[in-house]
Write an enzyme that holds these catalytic residues in place. Structure first.
Site, PDB file in Angstrom:
ATOM      1  N   SER A 184       0.850  -1.192   0.000  1.00  0.00           N
ATOM      2  CA  SER A 184       0.000   0.000   0.000  1.00  0.00           C
ATOM      3  C   SER A 184       0.888   1.244   0.000  1.00  0.00           C
ATOM      4  O   SER A 184       1.767   1.371   0.860  1.00  0.00           O
ATOM      5  CB  SER A 184      -0.896   0.006   1.240  1.00  0.00           C
ATOM      6  OG  SER A 184      -1.744   1.132   1.224  1.00  0.00           O
TER       7      SER A 184
ATOM      8  N   LYS B 156      -0.813  -0.713  -4.598  1.00  0.00           N
ATOM      9  CA  LYS B 156      -2.090  -0.062  -4.259  1.00  0.00           C
ATOM     10  C   LYS B 156      -1.781   1.390  -3.942  1.00  0.00           C
ATOM     11  O   LYS B 156      -0.922   1.666  -3.082  1.00  0.00           O
ATOM     12  CB  LYS B 156      -2.709  -0.771  -3.065  1.00  0.00           C
ATOM     13  CG  LYS B 156      -3.725   0.023  -2.246  1.00  0.00           C
ATOM     14  CD  LYS B 156      -4.439  -0.899  -1.276  1.00  0.00           C
ATOM     15  CE  LYS B 156      -4.867  -0.171  -0.019  1.00  0.00           C
ATOM     16  NZ  LYS B 156      -5.645  -1.056   0.884  1.00  0.00           N
TER      17      LYS B 156
ATOM     18  N   LYS C 232      -3.080   4.983  -2.533  1.00  0.00           N
ATOM     19  CA  LYS C 232      -4.091   5.747  -1.815  1.00  0.00           C
ATOM     20  C   LYS C 232      -4.477   6.937  -2.688  1.00  0.00           C
ATOM     21  O   LYS C 232      -3.596   7.602  -3.276  1.00  0.00           O
ATOM     22  CB  LYS C 232      -3.524   6.246  -0.482  1.00  0.00           C
ATOM     23  CG  LYS C 232      -3.281   5.146   0.518  1.00  0.00           C
ATOM     24  CD  LYS C 232      -4.581   4.519   0.973  1.00  0.00           C
ATOM     25  CE  LYS C 232      -4.348   3.500   2.059  1.00  0.00           C
ATOM     26  NZ  LYS C 232      -5.604   2.914   2.555  1.00  0.00           N
TER      27      LYS C 232
ATOM     28  N   ASP D  74      -7.194   2.968  -3.477  1.00  0.00           N
ATOM     29  CA  ASP D  74      -8.005   2.910  -2.258  1.00  0.00           C
ATOM     30  C   ASP D  74      -8.340   4.329  -1.839  1.00  0.00           C
ATOM     31  O   ASP D  74      -7.440   5.126  -1.571  1.00  0.00           O
ATOM     32  CB  ASP D  74      -7.235   2.199  -1.142  1.00  0.00           C
ATOM     33  CG  ASP D  74      -8.084   2.025   0.122  1.00  0.00           C
ATOM     34  OD1 ASP D  74      -7.565   1.446   1.090  1.00  0.00           O
ATOM     35  OD2 ASP D  74      -9.256   2.463   0.135  1.00  0.00           O
TER      36      ASP D  74
ATOM     37  N   GLU E 277     -11.070   0.621  -4.359  1.00  0.00           N
ATOM     38  CA  GLU E 277     -11.426   0.210  -2.999  1.00  0.00           C
ATOM     39  C   GLU E 277     -12.141   1.334  -2.268  1.00  0.00           C
ATOM     40  O   GLU E 277     -11.649   2.474  -2.229  1.00  0.00           O
ATOM     41  CB  GLU E 277     -10.155  -0.187  -2.248  1.00  0.00           C
ATOM     42  CG  GLU E 277     -10.341  -0.771  -0.883  1.00  0.00           C
ATOM     43  CD  GLU E 277      -9.030  -1.165  -0.226  1.00  0.00           C
ATOM     44  OE1 GLU E 277      -7.997  -1.259  -0.934  1.00  0.00           O
ATOM     45  OE2 GLU E 277      -9.013  -1.342   1.006  1.00  0.00           O
TER      46      GLU E 277
ATOM     47  N   ASP F  57     -14.141  -2.248   1.732  1.00  0.00           N
ATOM     48  CA  ASP F  57     -13.289  -2.429   2.913  1.00  0.00           C
ATOM     49  C   ASP F  57     -14.143  -2.019   4.120  1.00  0.00           C
ATOM     50  O   ASP F  57     -14.831  -2.833   4.714  1.00  0.00           O
ATOM     51  CB  ASP F  57     -12.023  -1.573   2.730  1.00  0.00           C
ATOM     52  CG  ASP F  57     -11.107  -1.525   3.952  1.00  0.00           C
ATOM     53  OD1 ASP F  57      -9.994  -1.018   3.836  1.00  0.00           O
ATOM     54  OD2 ASP F  57     -11.523  -1.970   5.039  1.00  0.00           O
TER      55      ASP F  57
ATOM     56  N   LYS G 171     -10.458  -7.814   6.456  1.00  0.00           N
ATOM     57  CA  LYS G 171      -9.556  -7.499   7.561  1.00  0.00           C
ATOM     58  C   LYS G 171     -10.157  -8.119   8.825  1.00  0.00           C
ATOM     59  O   LYS G 171     -11.229  -7.697   9.268  1.00  0.00           O
ATOM     60  CB  LYS G 171      -9.440  -5.990   7.766  1.00  0.00           C
ATOM     61  CG  LYS G 171      -8.763  -5.260   6.611  1.00  0.00           C
ATOM     62  CD  LYS G 171      -8.747  -3.763   6.893  1.00  0.00           C
ATOM     63  CE  LYS G 171      -8.091  -3.021   5.755  1.00  0.00           C
ATOM     64  NZ  LYS G 171      -8.184  -1.549   5.970  1.00  0.00           N
TER      65      LYS G 171
ATOM     66  N   GLY H 195      -4.762  -4.844   5.325  1.00  0.00           N
ATOM     67  CA  GLY H 195      -3.824  -4.622   6.426  1.00  0.00           C
ATOM     68  C   GLY H 195      -4.176  -3.381   7.221  1.00  0.00           C
ATOM     69  O   GLY H 195      -4.819  -2.467   6.702  1.00  0.00           O
TER      70      GLY H 195
HETATM   71  C1  LIG Z   1      -3.531   3.445   8.405  1.00  0.00           C
HETATM   72  S1  LIG Z   1      -4.392   2.999   6.970  1.00  0.00           S
HETATM   73  C2  LIG Z   1      -5.107   1.486   7.414  1.00  0.00           C
HETATM   74  C3  LIG Z   1      -6.208   1.149   6.435  1.00  0.00           C
HETATM   75  C4  LIG Z   1      -5.718   0.895   5.015  1.00  0.00           C
HETATM   76  N1  LIG Z   1      -4.655  -0.109   5.018  1.00  0.00           N
HETATM   77  C5  LIG Z   1      -3.706  -0.116   4.071  1.00  0.00           C
HETATM   78  O1  LIG Z   1      -3.620   0.719   3.195  1.00  0.00           O
HETATM   79  C6  LIG Z   1      -2.692  -1.238   4.159  1.00  0.00           C
HETATM   80  C7  LIG Z   1      -1.813  -1.063   5.367  1.00  0.00           C
HETATM   81  C8  LIG Z   1      -0.914  -2.275   5.548  1.00  0.00           C
HETATM   82  O2  LIG Z   1      -0.295  -2.700   4.555  1.00  0.00           O
HETATM   83  O3  LIG Z   1      -0.877  -2.812   6.688  1.00  0.00           O
HETATM   84  C9  LIG Z   1      -6.869   0.476   4.112  1.00  0.00           C
HETATM   85  O4  LIG Z   1      -7.878   1.203   4.107  1.00  0.00           O
HETATM   86  O5  LIG Z   1      -6.812  -0.516   3.421  1.00  0.00           O
HETATM   87 MG   LIG Z   2      -8.837   0.141   2.466  1.00  0.00          MG
END
Ligand SMILES: CSCC[C@@H](NC(=O)CCC(=O)O)C(=O)O
Ligand SMILES: [Mg+2]
Length: 374
Positions: free
Chosen positions: A141, A167, A169, A195, A220, A245, A269, A297
């Site tokens: 991510s 991925k 953001k 995402d 996402e 998610d 998750k 994650g």
């Molecule tokens: C702090 S962001 C946590 C939520 C985010 N998680 C990630 O982007 C992956 C983080 C990881 O690789 O643990 C999501 O919305 O999917």
């Molecule tokens: Mg997400």
């Protein structure tokens, strides 16, 4: 299973670099860990709640409070102890069902009890959950960056490390341009997804449809978590599959989202849905509907990371998950580091989680310890 007590431990872990999403920027992780002490073994659980209620209603202090005041006393009650004695971790969700929400706290205590149970049995999380692989491909991510060049440099680094999927953001003002730049620089073969963490509304549909030009695996959680009907309407306007998610907090909400056409893919998750056993139910439900799932994650330590990798080895997890190496977020993990080998991470094979905290590393990052006797 006789539970003697549970330790609530807070650890503070600095991130190797700021991690920016549409809801804020993280520079360190304040994590609540649980250590369940039973007559036969000890088990570890990780609560994935963030410091602030910006990803979900839970925040880490609230989860420690709800555990201390409600959830753990319920499990320590005669009824709770009898249920645990009969069914172990499988009894946790039912025993705590009367308390609404706080799924991340419930997931953490179920995880700690399951870990203790499995260590005593000499059985791994993967074996218990139904893993069918001994390693899984890992995605990574990538946060929102200050500039496109900075983003491209970060993506290049992750691709050089061998990550199987990127991925990005996104948020309004940082979406089409970064995606186009990554496609332009690294070509069409890179597995790529985005995402939004609920940052858009249905009024953005025409703008989001511009992402269809980039052959993304999925978009996402574009809309807010309760807008299931909005996601169904958006899915009818986009070619790119919608992945949920934040909206999916249980097997029930997963079933509703699938039935309403709100998603074609689900990011599972375990912390968000109340535990690894509920996560497996969602996996099974999605498979019955032909819906692909992957493991999300929450910037976990090696404890949660190890459990997520075991889950990601179930047959329906057909897309690379956010199960990246420890080094993606932490210079020093509290366990032996999870490492990336040829774009994959190994499914732990030892009893329970297969990893345990390294005492001196754990002590170095511990900020508080609270013992709850049963
Ligand atoms: C702090 S962001 C946590 C939520 C985010 N998680 C990630 O982007 C992956 C983080 C990881 O690789 O643990 C999501 O919305 O999917
Ligand atoms: Mg997400």
């Amino acid at each position: 299973m006789k539970l003697r007590g549970i330790e609530l431990r807070r650890v503070s872990m600095p991130l190797v670099a700021p991690f920016r999403t549409s809801f804020g920027t993280q520079t360190e992780r304040d994590v609540l860990l649980l250590r369940a002490v039973t007559d036969d073994a000890e088990g570890w659980g990780e609560c994935v709640a963030l410091t602030d209620p910006l990803y979900s209603p839970e925040y880490v202090d609230s989860q420690q409070d709800v555990l201390r005041r409600f959830l753990l006393p319920r499990l320590a009650s005669p009824e709770g102890a009898a249920a645990l004695g009969r069914s172990g971790a499988a009894a946790v969700a039912g025993a705590l069902h009367a308390y609404k929400g706080h799924r991340m706290a419930k997931a953490a205590v179920e995880m700690a009890i399951l870990d203790a149970e499995l260590r005593a049995l000499g059985r791994s999380f993967g074996r218990e959950l139904g893993a069918v692989a001994d390693r899984v491909p890992s995605g990574v991510s990538v946060g929102i960056h200050d500039s496109i060049p900075a983003l491209l440099s970060a993506v290049e680094g992750y691709l050089d490390e061998g990550y199987a999927r990127i991925k990005l953001k996104i948020e309004p003002g940082w979406d089409v341009a970064p995606v186009a730049a990554v496609r332009e620089r690294f070509g069409g073969d890179v597995l790529l997804q985005v995402d939004a963490n609920t940052a858009y509304t249905l009024r953005d549909a025409r703008h989001l449809a511009k992402l269809d030009a980039f052959d993304l695996l999925l978009i996402e959680q574009p809309l807010e978590e309760e807008d299931v009907l909005g996601h169904a309407a958006l899915a009818r306007q986009l070619a790119t599959p919608i992945c949920l998610d934040e909206s999916v907090v249980s097997a029930q909400t997963a079933a509703a989202a699938i039935t309403l056409g709100a998603c074609q893919i689900i990011n599972i998750k375990p912390g968000r849905v109340g535990g690894y056993l509920e996560a497996r139910k969602i996996h099974d439900l999605a498979a019955a509907h032909g819906v692909a799932v992957w493991c999300g994650g929450m910037v976990e330590t090696g404890l949660g990371r190890a459990a997520n990798i075991a889950l990601a080895a179930l047959p329906g997890f057909t897309l690379p998950g956010d199960v990246s190496a420890s080094g993606r977020f932490y210079r020093t993990d509290i366990t032996e580091p999870i490492v990336l080998v040829d774009g994959h991470v190994e499914v732990p094979t030892g009893p329970g989680l297969g990893v345990t905290p390294i005492p001196e590393l754990l002590d170095r990052v511990t900020t508080s310890v609270e013992w709850i006797p049963f």
